[in-house]
Design an enzyme around this catalytic site. Structure first.
Site, PDB file in Angstrom:
ATOM      1  CD  GLU A   1      -3.115  -0.427   0.162  1.00 24.50           C
ATOM      2  OE1 GLU A   1      -3.070  -0.095  -1.105  1.00 24.50           O
ATOM      3  OE2 GLU A   1      -3.495  -1.554   0.577  1.00 24.50           O
TER       4      GLU A   1
ATOM      5  CB  THR B   1       4.651   0.320  -2.487  1.00 14.37           C
ATOM      6  OG1 THR B   1       3.426  -0.427  -2.867  1.00 14.37           O
ATOM      7  CG2 THR B   1       4.866  -0.043  -1.222  1.00 14.37           C
ATOM      8  CG  ASP B   2       0.638   2.941  -6.478  1.00 16.53           C
ATOM      9  OD1 ASP B   2       0.750   3.677  -5.612  1.00 16.53           O
ATOM     10  OD2 ASP B   2      -0.541   2.819  -7.281  1.00 16.53           O
TER      11      ASP B   2
ATOM     12  CB  ALA C   1     -15.880   1.162  -0.232  1.00 18.77           C
ATOM     13  N   GLY C   2     -12.484   2.245  -0.953  1.00 15.44           N
ATOM     14  CA  GLY C   2     -11.263   1.844  -1.179  1.00 15.44           C
ATOM     15  C   GLY C   2     -11.336   0.668  -1.982  1.00 15.44           C
TER      16      GLY C   2
ATOM     17  CG  ASP D   1      -6.176   2.042  -7.278  1.00 10.64           C
ATOM     18  OD1 ASP D   1      -5.663   1.380  -6.782  1.00 10.64           O
ATOM     19  OD2 ASP D   1      -6.635   3.095  -6.814  1.00 10.64           O
TER      20      ASP D   1
HETATM   21  C1  GLA Z   1      -5.188   4.550  -4.012  1.00  8.09           C
HETATM   22  C2  GLA Z   1      -4.347   4.780  -5.120  1.00  8.09           C
HETATM   23  C3  GLA Z   1      -3.371   3.971  -5.525  1.00  8.09           C
HETATM   24  C4  GLA Z   1      -2.586   3.564  -4.384  1.00  8.09           C
HETATM   25  C5  GLA Z   1      -3.483   3.367  -3.155  1.00  8.09           C
HETATM   26  C6  GLA Z   1      -2.751   3.112  -1.942  1.00  8.09           C
HETATM   27  O1  GLA Z   1      -5.996   3.430  -4.179  1.00  8.09           O
HETATM   28  O2  GLA Z   1      -5.388   5.164  -6.339  1.00  8.09           O
HETATM   29  O3  GLA Z   1      -2.750   4.381  -6.550  1.00  8.09           O
HETATM   30  O4  GLA Z   1      -1.410   4.472  -4.197  1.00  8.09           O
HETATM   31  O5  GLA Z   1      -4.308   4.468  -3.090  1.00  8.09           O
HETATM   32  O6  GLA Z   1      -2.039   2.079  -2.071  1.00  8.09           O
END
Ligand code: GLA
Length: 384
Positions: A32, A34-35, A120-121, A169
Protein backbone atom coordinates in the site's frame (compact mmCIF):
# COMPACT_ATOMS: atom_id res chain seq x y z
CA UNK A 1 -29.06 -7.37 -13.94
CA UNK A 2 -26.95 -4.29 -14.32
CA UNK A 3 -26.32 -5.11 -17.99
CA UNK A 4 -30.05 -5.34 -18.72
CA UNK A 5 -30.68 -2.15 -16.80
CA UNK A 6 -28.14 -0.02 -18.65
CA UNK A 7 -29.00 -1.53 -22.05
CA UNK A 8 -32.70 -0.79 -21.50
CA UNK A 9 -31.98 2.76 -20.40
CA UNK A 10 -29.74 3.19 -23.44
CA UNK A 11 -32.43 1.95 -25.82
CA UNK A 12 -35.04 4.20 -24.22
CA UNK A 13 -32.91 7.31 -24.33
CA UNK A 14 -30.94 6.85 -27.52
CA UNK A 15 -33.13 4.49 -29.53
CA UNK A 16 -30.54 1.93 -30.66
CA UNK A 17 -28.55 -1.09 -29.49
CA UNK A 18 -25.25 -0.33 -27.74
CA UNK A 19 -22.10 -2.39 -27.19
CA UNK A 20 -21.53 -3.33 -23.56
CA UNK A 21 -18.28 -3.31 -21.58
CA UNK A 22 -17.34 -3.69 -17.98
CA UNK A 23 -14.28 -3.02 -15.83
CA UNK A 24 -13.84 -4.24 -12.25
CA UNK A 25 -12.89 -2.74 -8.91
CA UNK A 26 -9.95 -4.28 -7.11
CA UNK A 27 -8.60 -5.52 -3.83
CA UNK A 28 -4.97 -5.11 -2.88
CA UNK A 29 -3.50 -8.01 -0.93
CA UNK A 30 -0.43 -6.09 0.14
CA UNK A 31 1.78 -3.20 -1.00
CA UNK A 32 0.00 0.00 0.00
CA UNK A 33 1.25 3.48 -0.98
CA UNK A 34 4.17 1.84 -2.73
CA UNK A 35 2.98 2.27 -6.33
CA UNK A 36 3.76 5.98 -6.67
CA UNK A 37 7.13 5.27 -5.06
CA UNK A 38 7.99 2.95 -7.97
CA UNK A 39 7.69 -0.07 -5.67
CA UNK A 40 5.70 -3.32 -5.61
CA UNK A 41 1.98 -3.97 -5.24
CA UNK A 42 -0.22 -7.08 -5.30
CA UNK A 43 -3.76 -6.23 -6.42
CA UNK A 44 -6.46 -8.49 -7.88
CA UNK A 45 -9.60 -7.59 -9.81
CA UNK A 46 -12.89 -8.52 -8.11
CA UNK A 47 -16.41 -9.36 -9.20
CA UNK A 48 -17.73 -5.82 -8.75
CA UNK A 49 -17.84 -3.72 -11.88
CA UNK A 50 -18.56 -0.46 -13.65
CA UNK A 51 -20.70 -1.29 -16.73
CA UNK A 52 -20.92 0.76 -19.92
CA UNK A 53 -23.49 0.71 -22.74
CA UNK A 54 -21.96 2.79 -25.50
CA UNK A 55 -22.27 3.63 -29.18
CA UNK A 56 -20.90 6.28 -31.58
CA UNK A 57 -23.62 8.86 -32.45
CA UNK A 58 -22.31 10.95 -35.39
CA UNK A 59 -23.69 14.06 -33.65
CA UNK A 60 -20.44 15.65 -32.53
CA UNK A 61 -21.64 15.31 -28.93
CA UNK A 62 -20.64 13.21 -25.95
CA UNK A 63 -23.85 12.29 -24.16
CA UNK A 64 -23.53 10.52 -20.79
CA UNK A 65 -26.17 9.18 -18.46
CA UNK A 66 -25.27 7.96 -14.95
CA UNK A 67 -27.81 5.19 -14.34
CA UNK A 68 -27.08 4.88 -10.61
CA UNK A 69 -28.12 8.41 -9.79
CA UNK A 70 -30.15 9.46 -12.81
CA UNK A 71 -27.97 12.33 -14.00
CA UNK A 72 -27.02 13.47 -17.50
CA UNK A 73 -23.99 15.20 -18.85
CA UNK A 74 -23.67 16.38 -22.44
CA UNK A 75 -20.92 18.34 -24.14
CA UNK A 76 -19.85 19.04 -27.73
CA UNK A 77 -16.71 17.17 -28.75
CA UNK A 78 -14.66 20.35 -29.17
CA UNK A 79 -15.29 21.37 -25.55
CA UNK A 80 -13.43 18.93 -23.36
CA UNK A 81 -12.58 20.59 -20.07
CA UNK A 82 -12.95 19.76 -16.36
CA UNK A 83 -16.53 20.03 -15.18
CA UNK A 84 -18.08 20.96 -11.85
CA UNK A 85 -19.74 17.55 -11.87
CA UNK A 86 -17.24 15.18 -10.18
CA UNK A 87 -18.54 11.99 -11.81
CA UNK A 88 -18.34 13.48 -15.29
CA UNK A 89 -14.69 14.32 -14.72
CA UNK A 90 -13.68 10.66 -14.57
CA UNK A 91 -15.13 10.25 -18.05
CA UNK A 92 -14.03 13.55 -19.55
CA UNK A 93 -10.51 12.93 -18.21
CA UNK A 94 -10.25 9.81 -20.37
CA UNK A 95 -11.36 11.59 -23.52
CA UNK A 96 -8.99 14.48 -22.76
CA UNK A 97 -6.03 12.10 -22.45
CA UNK A 98 -6.82 10.38 -25.73
CA UNK A 99 -7.24 13.72 -27.48
CA UNK A 100 -3.96 14.93 -25.99
CA UNK A 101 -2.38 11.80 -27.44
CA UNK A 102 -3.54 12.89 -30.91
CA UNK A 103 -6.62 10.69 -31.22
CA UNK A 104 -9.81 11.90 -32.84
CA UNK A 105 -12.54 10.83 -30.39
CA UNK A 106 -15.86 11.16 -32.25
CA UNK A 107 -19.18 11.76 -30.49
CA UNK A 108 -20.82 8.86 -28.65
CA UNK A 109 -23.69 8.04 -26.33
CA UNK A 110 -23.00 6.26 -23.07
CA UNK A 111 -25.05 4.93 -20.16
CA UNK A 112 -23.05 3.63 -17.24
CA UNK A 113 -23.61 2.24 -13.76
CA UNK A 114 -22.07 -0.24 -11.41
CA UNK A 115 -21.82 -2.10 -8.13
CA UNK A 116 -18.37 -1.14 -6.87
CA UNK A 117 -19.13 0.66 -3.60
CA UNK A 118 -18.08 4.32 -3.83
CA UNK A 119 -15.51 5.64 -1.35
CA UNK A 120 -14.80 2.16 0.01
CA UNK A 121 -11.22 1.86 -1.19
CA UNK A 122 -12.26 -0.64 -3.87
CA UNK A 123 -11.40 1.68 -6.76
CA UNK A 124 -14.79 2.57 -8.11
CA UNK A 125 -13.21 5.55 -9.88
CA UNK A 126 -10.53 3.40 -11.54
CA UNK A 127 -13.27 1.01 -12.70
CA UNK A 128 -15.08 3.90 -14.39
CA UNK A 129 -11.92 5.33 -15.94
CA UNK A 130 -10.59 1.97 -17.09
CA UNK A 131 -13.99 0.87 -18.38
CA UNK A 132 -14.50 3.94 -20.54
CA UNK A 133 -10.90 3.84 -21.79
CA UNK A 134 -11.28 0.17 -22.72
CA UNK A 135 -14.65 0.79 -24.42
CA UNK A 136 -13.42 3.76 -26.49
CA UNK A 137 -10.33 1.83 -27.52
CA UNK A 138 -12.59 -0.96 -28.72
CA UNK A 139 -15.27 1.04 -30.54
CA UNK A 140 -12.88 3.46 -32.22
CA UNK A 141 -10.07 0.94 -32.84
CA UNK A 142 -7.31 3.06 -31.30
CA UNK A 143 -5.04 0.06 -30.77
CA UNK A 144 -3.86 0.89 -27.24
CA UNK A 145 -2.47 -1.95 -25.13
CA UNK A 146 -4.02 -2.60 -21.72
CA UNK A 147 -0.97 -1.03 -20.07
CA UNK A 148 -1.30 2.08 -22.22
CA UNK A 149 -4.97 2.28 -21.24
CA UNK A 150 -4.00 1.99 -17.56
CA UNK A 151 -1.60 4.93 -17.99
CA UNK A 152 -4.29 6.98 -19.74
CA UNK A 153 -6.72 6.22 -16.91
CA UNK A 154 -4.13 7.13 -14.27
CA UNK A 155 -3.46 10.47 -16.00
CA UNK A 156 -7.20 11.13 -16.16
CA UNK A 157 -7.33 10.73 -12.38
CA UNK A 158 -4.37 13.10 -11.95
CA UNK A 159 -5.68 15.80 -14.20
CA UNK A 160 -9.45 15.62 -13.92
CA UNK A 161 -9.96 14.21 -10.40
CA UNK A 162 -6.94 15.89 -8.82
CA UNK A 163 -5.56 12.76 -7.12
CA UNK A 164 -1.92 12.06 -7.91
CA UNK A 165 -2.51 8.32 -7.70
CA UNK A 166 -0.12 5.55 -8.66
CA UNK A 167 -0.95 3.05 -11.36
CA UNK A 168 -2.13 0.14 -9.22
CA UNK A 169 -5.90 0.55 -9.43
CA UNK A 170 -6.15 1.19 -13.16
CA UNK A 171 -3.58 -1.54 -13.83
CA UNK A 172 -5.61 -4.06 -11.82
CA UNK A 173 -8.91 -3.08 -13.42
CA UNK A 174 -7.43 -3.69 -16.87
CA UNK A 175 -5.18 -6.71 -16.25
CA UNK A 176 -6.99 -8.77 -13.60
CA UNK A 177 -7.26 -12.54 -14.08
CA UNK A 178 -9.55 -15.07 -12.46
CA UNK A 179 -8.05 -16.59 -9.33
CA UNK A 180 -4.85 -14.60 -9.56
CA UNK A 181 -3.33 -11.64 -7.83
CA UNK A 182 -0.77 -9.71 -9.87
CA UNK A 183 2.58 -8.78 -8.39
CA UNK A 184 3.45 -5.59 -10.21
CA UNK A 185 6.79 -3.84 -10.28
CA UNK A 186 5.66 -0.23 -10.65
CA UNK A 187 9.08 0.84 -11.93
CA UNK A 188 9.43 -1.56 -14.88
CA UNK A 189 5.67 -2.26 -15.12
CA UNK A 190 6.49 -5.97 -15.37
CA UNK A 191 4.13 -8.21 -13.49
CA UNK A 192 3.80 -11.83 -12.42
CA UNK A 193 0.69 -13.77 -11.57
CA UNK A 194 0.37 -15.07 -8.02
CA UNK A 195 -2.06 -18.00 -8.02
CA UNK A 196 -4.65 -17.65 -5.30
CA UNK A 197 -5.32 -21.32 -4.68
CA UNK A 198 -6.25 -20.66 -1.13
CA UNK A 199 -8.25 -23.85 -0.59
CA UNK A 200 -9.94 -23.14 2.69
CA UNK A 201 -9.51 -19.36 2.87
CA UNK A 202 -11.58 -16.43 1.61
CA UNK A 203 -10.92 -12.76 1.06
CA UNK A 204 -13.54 -10.83 3.00
CA UNK A 205 -13.84 -7.06 2.99
CA UNK A 206 -15.45 -5.12 5.82
CA UNK A 207 -16.49 -1.58 4.93
CA UNK A 208 -15.99 0.88 7.79
CA UNK A 209 -18.73 3.05 6.29
CA UNK A 210 -16.31 5.98 6.60
CA UNK A 211 -15.97 7.63 3.20
CA UNK A 212 -12.41 8.65 2.64
CA UNK A 213 -13.05 12.35 2.11
CA UNK A 214 -9.68 13.38 3.56
CA UNK A 215 -8.06 10.99 1.22
CA UNK A 216 -7.16 13.15 -1.76
CA UNK A 217 -5.46 15.99 0.13
CA UNK A 218 -3.64 13.71 2.58
CA UNK A 219 -2.80 11.33 -0.26
CA UNK A 220 -1.08 14.06 -2.25
CA UNK A 221 0.69 15.17 0.94
CA UNK A 222 2.14 11.68 1.52
CA UNK A 223 3.41 11.69 -2.00
CA UNK A 224 5.20 14.98 -1.35
CA UNK A 225 6.67 13.70 1.92
CA UNK A 226 8.16 10.72 0.11
CA UNK A 227 9.59 13.07 -2.50
CA UNK A 228 11.20 15.18 0.24
CA UNK A 229 12.94 12.01 1.46
CA UNK A 230 14.11 11.16 -2.04
CA UNK A 231 15.48 14.70 -2.53
CA UNK A 232 17.54 14.44 0.66
CA UNK A 233 19.09 11.12 -0.40
CA UNK A 234 19.61 12.23 -3.98
CA UNK A 235 22.10 14.81 -2.75
CA UNK A 236 24.28 11.92 -1.58
CA UNK A 237 23.65 9.60 -4.49
CA UNK A 238 22.41 11.03 -7.74
CA UNK A 239 21.27 7.64 -9.04
CA UNK A 240 18.38 7.63 -6.55
CA UNK A 241 15.16 8.41 -8.43
CA UNK A 242 12.54 7.12 -6.01
CA UNK A 243 12.20 5.28 -2.70
CA UNK A 244 12.49 2.08 -4.68
CA UNK A 245 16.19 2.84 -5.07
CA UNK A 246 16.70 3.36 -1.33
CA UNK A 247 17.60 0.80 1.35
CA UNK A 248 16.93 1.06 5.08
CA UNK A 249 20.68 1.47 5.50
CA UNK A 250 20.72 4.53 3.22
CA UNK A 251 17.90 5.94 5.26
CA UNK A 252 19.54 5.24 8.61
CA UNK A 253 22.86 6.68 7.46
CA UNK A 254 21.19 10.04 6.91
CA UNK A 255 18.60 9.93 9.66
CA UNK A 256 19.81 13.20 11.20
CA UNK A 257 18.91 15.06 7.99
CA UNK A 258 15.32 13.84 8.11
CA UNK A 259 12.31 15.32 9.78
CA UNK A 260 10.81 12.51 11.94
CA UNK A 261 7.61 12.27 9.93
CA UNK A 262 9.39 12.11 6.61
CA UNK A 263 11.68 9.41 7.98
CA UNK A 264 8.65 7.42 9.18
CA UNK A 265 6.96 7.69 5.77
CA UNK A 266 10.08 6.60 3.91
CA UNK A 267 10.98 3.70 6.19
CA UNK A 268 7.41 2.40 5.95
CA UNK A 269 7.56 2.38 2.13
CA UNK A 270 10.91 0.60 2.02
CA UNK A 271 9.69 -2.08 4.43
CA UNK A 272 6.37 -2.48 2.63
CA UNK A 273 8.17 -3.14 -0.65
CA UNK A 274 10.08 -5.95 1.01
CA UNK A 275 6.83 -7.30 2.47
CA UNK A 276 5.30 -7.56 -1.01
CA UNK A 277 8.24 -9.64 -2.20
CA UNK A 278 8.04 -11.84 0.89
CA UNK A 279 4.28 -12.12 0.50
CA UNK A 280 4.58 -13.25 -3.12
CA UNK A 281 7.01 -15.95 -2.07
CA UNK A 282 4.78 -17.04 0.82
CA UNK A 283 1.68 -17.27 -1.38
CA UNK A 284 3.53 -19.26 -4.03
CA UNK A 285 4.56 -21.70 -1.31
CA UNK A 286 1.03 -21.72 0.12
CA UNK A 287 2.49 -20.45 3.38
CA UNK A 288 -0.62 -18.49 4.34
CA UNK A 289 0.44 -17.99 7.96
CA UNK A 290 3.49 -15.98 6.86
CA UNK A 291 1.37 -14.09 4.38
CA UNK A 292 -1.16 -13.24 7.11
CA UNK A 293 1.54 -11.93 9.44
CA UNK A 294 2.79 -9.67 6.65
CA UNK A 295 -0.74 -8.29 6.25
CA UNK A 296 -0.84 -7.32 9.93
CA UNK A 297 2.62 -5.76 9.73
CA UNK A 298 1.49 -3.76 6.72
CA UNK A 299 -1.46 -2.44 8.72
CA UNK A 300 0.66 -1.44 11.70
CA UNK A 301 3.05 0.42 9.39
CA UNK A 302 0.19 2.24 7.67
CA UNK A 303 -1.33 3.08 11.05
CA UNK A 304 1.77 4.15 12.98
CA UNK A 305 4.28 5.37 10.46
CA UNK A 306 2.47 6.25 7.26
CA UNK A 307 -0.53 7.52 9.28
CA UNK A 308 -3.22 6.90 6.69
CA UNK A 309 -5.47 4.66 8.79
CA UNK A 310 -8.36 5.86 10.97
CA UNK A 311 -9.86 4.68 14.29
CA UNK A 312 -12.57 2.66 12.53
CA UNK A 313 -10.10 0.70 10.38
CA UNK A 314 -7.87 0.15 13.41
CA UNK A 315 -10.82 -1.15 15.37
CA UNK A 316 -11.77 -3.64 12.65
CA UNK A 317 -8.23 -4.97 12.46
CA UNK A 318 -7.97 -5.09 16.25
CA UNK A 319 -11.13 -7.20 16.53
CA UNK A 320 -9.53 -9.83 14.29
CA UNK A 321 -6.28 -10.01 16.29
CA UNK A 322 -7.84 -12.43 18.76
CA UNK A 323 -9.59 -14.59 16.14
CA UNK A 324 -7.39 -17.58 15.24
CA UNK A 325 -9.34 -18.21 12.07
CA UNK A 326 -8.51 -14.77 10.68
CA UNK A 327 -5.13 -15.34 9.07
CA UNK A 328 -4.46 -11.71 8.16
CA UNK A 329 -6.16 -8.32 8.26
CA UNK A 330 -5.26 -4.78 7.27
CA UNK A 331 -6.63 -1.53 5.91
CA UNK A 332 -6.79 -1.50 2.12
CA UNK A 333 -6.29 1.24 -0.47
CA UNK A 334 -5.56 4.91 0.12
CA UNK A 335 -6.86 4.90 3.71
CA UNK A 336 -8.77 7.32 5.98
CA UNK A 337 -11.81 5.06 5.65
CA UNK A 338 -12.99 2.46 3.20
CA UNK A 339 -12.46 -1.25 3.78
CA UNK A 340 -10.35 -3.60 5.81
CA UNK A 341 -9.31 -6.72 3.90
CA UNK A 342 -9.32 -10.01 5.81
CA UNK A 343 -8.15 -13.52 5.03
CA UNK A 344 -10.60 -15.80 6.81
CA UNK A 345 -10.93 -19.59 7.13
CA UNK A 346 -14.03 -20.67 5.20
CA UNK A 347 -15.29 -22.82 8.07
CA UNK A 348 -15.55 -19.72 10.29
CA UNK A 349 -16.99 -17.11 7.95
CA UNK A 350 -20.40 -17.04 9.66
CA UNK A 351 -18.76 -16.65 13.05
CA UNK A 352 -16.51 -13.91 11.66
CA UNK A 353 -19.50 -11.98 10.34
CA UNK A 354 -21.28 -12.40 13.67
CA UNK A 355 -18.35 -11.10 15.68
CA UNK A 356 -17.73 -8.16 13.39
CA UNK A 357 -21.38 -7.12 13.40
CA UNK A 358 -21.60 -7.48 17.19
CA UNK A 359 -18.50 -5.40 17.77
CA UNK A 360 -18.51 -2.79 15.03
CA UNK A 361 -21.08 -0.24 13.90
CA UNK A 362 -20.61 2.27 11.11
CA UNK A 363 -20.48 5.96 12.15
CA UNK A 364 -24.21 6.27 11.42
CA UNK A 365 -24.99 3.28 13.63
CA UNK A 366 -25.51 0.54 11.05
CA UNK A 367 -24.09 -2.92 10.51
CA UNK A 368 -21.03 -2.73 8.29
CA UNK A 369 -21.22 -3.98 4.74
CA UNK A 370 -19.31 -7.28 4.46
CA UNK A 371 -18.22 -8.45 1.03
CA UNK A 372 -16.82 -11.87 0.13
CA UNK A 373 -14.67 -11.28 -2.96
CA UNK A 374 -14.38 -13.46 -6.00
CA UNK A 375 -11.23 -12.73 -7.98
CA UNK A 376 -12.11 -12.16 -11.62
CA UNK A 377 -10.95 -10.82 -14.97
CA UNK A 378 -10.07 -7.29 -15.97
CA UNK A 379 -11.96 -5.03 -18.40
CA UNK A 380 -13.88 -6.86 -21.12
CA UNK A 381 -16.44 -6.58 -23.87
CA UNK A 382 -19.67 -8.36 -22.96
CA UNK A 383 -21.89 -10.05 -25.48
CA UNK A 384 -25.42 -9.82 -24.11
C1 GLA B 1 -5.21 4.58 -4.01
C2 GLA B 1 -4.43 4.96 -5.26
C3 GLA B 1 -3.42 3.89 -5.64
C4 GLA B 1 -2.54 3.52 -4.44
C5 GLA B 1 -3.39 3.26 -3.20
C6 GLA B 1 -2.55 3.08 -1.95
O1 GLA B 1 -5.99 3.45 -4.24
O2 GLA B 1 -5.31 5.16 -6.33
O3 GLA B 1 -2.65 4.31 -6.72
O4 GLA B 1 -1.57 4.48 -4.22
O5 GLA B 1 -4.30 4.31 -2.95
O6 GLA B 1 -1.79 1.94 -2.07
Amino acid sequence: MMVEKIVNIFKDRFGSNPLVFRAPGRVNLIGEHTDYNNGFVMPAAINRYAYFAIKPNRLGMYRFHAADFGRDFTTPVYKIEPSSSPWANYLLGIIAQMVADGKDVPGFDCVFGGDVPIGAGMSSSAAIESGLAFALNHIFGFGYSRMQLAKIAQQAEHQYAGVKCGIMDQFASLHGKENQALQLDCRSLEFEPVELNMDNLSIILVNTGVKHSLASSEYNKRRQECQIGVNILKKHNSSIQSLRDVTLNDLNNHKNEFDNKVWDRCSYVIEENQRVINAGRALNQKDFMTFGKLMYQSHYGLRDRYEVSCPELDKLVEITERLDYVIGSRMMGGGFGGCAINLVENSHIDEFIQIITNNYKTPDGHKPQIIACVIGNGAEHLVY
